[in-house]
Enzyme design. Sequence first.
Site, PDB file in Angstrom:
ATOM      1  N   SER A 156      -4.929   5.941  22.697  1.00 33.21           N
ATOM      2  CA  SER A 156      -5.143   6.187  24.123  1.00 33.21           C
ATOM      3  C   SER A 156      -3.898   6.781  24.753  1.00 33.21           C
ATOM      4  CB  SER A 156      -5.457   4.843  24.786  1.00 33.21           C
ATOM      5  OG  SER A 156      -5.354   4.963  26.183  1.00 33.21           O
ATOM      6  N   TYR A 210      -3.938  -4.581  26.080  1.00 31.15           N
ATOM      7  CA  TYR A 210      -4.786  -3.546  25.484  1.00 31.15           C
ATOM      8  C   TYR A 210      -3.937  -2.354  25.028  1.00 31.15           C
ATOM      9  CZ  TYR A 210      -7.672   0.618  25.237  1.00 31.15           C
ATOM     10  OH  TYR A 210      -8.231   1.803  24.818  1.00 31.15           O
ATOM     11  N   LYS A 246      -2.911  -0.606  21.087  1.00 32.40           N
ATOM     12  CA  LYS A 246      -3.011   0.796  20.647  1.00 32.40           C
ATOM     13  C   LYS A 246      -1.671   1.261  20.072  1.00 32.40           C
ATOM     14  CE  LYS A 246      -7.272   1.334  21.533  1.00 32.40           C
ATOM     15  NZ  LYS A 246      -8.198   1.395  20.394  1.00 32.40           N
TER      16      LYS A 246
END
Length: 332
Positions: A124, A148, A152
Amino acid sequence: MNILITGGAGYIGSHTCVALLERGYDVIVADNFVNSDPVVLQRIREITGRDFHSYEIDVTDAEAVERLFQAYKIDGVIHFAGLKAVGESVQKPLEYYRNNLLSTIVLADNCIRYGVGKFVFSSSATVYGDQEVPLAESMPLRGTTNPYGETKAMSERILTDTARAHPKLAVSLLRYFNPVGAHESGLIGESPRGIPNNLMPYITQVAKGKLAKLYVYGDDYPTVDGTGVRDYIHVVDLAEGHVAALERLEEGVHVYNLGTGQGTSVLQLVKTFEQVNGIKIPYEIVGRRPGDVAESYADVSKAWRELGWSAKRGIDEMCRDAWRYEVNHSDE
Ligand code: NAD
Ligand code: UFG
């Protein structure tokens, strides 16, 4: 070629399954449906006229995943499966670290043991943190603001270290900007559960009358009109980016931004949606959302140079296709 698609019933995974099937690949989908519905797999078959194998599997379950690698000669893995809600990740960090990191480890481990040569990973733009735009792959990562985002960045690191130690495994790390829109058939698209966190699904639900109005998070950013600027990319372009990444992947570790390179503000997106679909979107300006950056858009030159891929669809098509899917499927 057999491509294992984890999270293939999800929003981006389903569109990528379509792109791969249309290109002649055989796909095997593994999904536990924690954030998707198995009916999506039928719709992929309907769109493409092709059948494929699918399994209800939690990809953190090492034994279940190994059974798949034993049953098929897998040529490549595209790993979409993951939890993705930024706010929820702050409330439930261990769930996010466990799901998103363990799945990556289990899959990479099986790739090495079963001689699979290609691994494409859903990363991302959030890994860049707050930096000068346009964001380029050569920029150092500055840390993210939530668990989150950390999953990544950590998954990128895990896969990079693994590929260095095992050069037969080539890795492509794809940093998505803001995927929106839906397949033009209106059969698959984004179906968030509960009240959407993201802008486009929120707009389509306001348009449908399910939500009364849009809350615009801040109009005092140093941007074109004060509202946040993002690089929205049509999900079908994004899916095609995965096909290009898979086909060009030969050795080493490669990082690519998948975006359009164009920034669009919240109010510009609202206006385009209104014009394209002929529907008014009532909105109210409220305070900034914690953790948001003012502007995020990609330098997309590397993906074009090395993959021969660039996004083709504009904001108009994104708004039109997102609305078509909402009209067709919002009552499910
Ligand atoms: P999604 O939630 O629609 O799809 C993810 C799929 O993975 C779902 O079908 C879910 O059921 C499945 N899944 C989750 N955990 C699983 C597990 N342990 N085992 C098996 N299946 C599991 O999300 P999406 O928007 O399609 O995103 C796909 C990937 O792209 C995710 O990794 C996400 O973090 C990443 N990503 C998404 C965006 C975005 O804005 N949508 C942006 C950047 C990166
Ligand atoms: N916004 C609103 N109102 C809303 C929702 C969003 O004004 O109801 C604004 C946000 O403040 C931001 C823009 O619309 O300026 C886009 O917000 P999104 O939540 O749609 O997208 P983000 O860029 O914040 O985040 C998304 C994903 C992340 C991912 C990131 C980069 O949610 O998981 O893109 O890929 F990391």
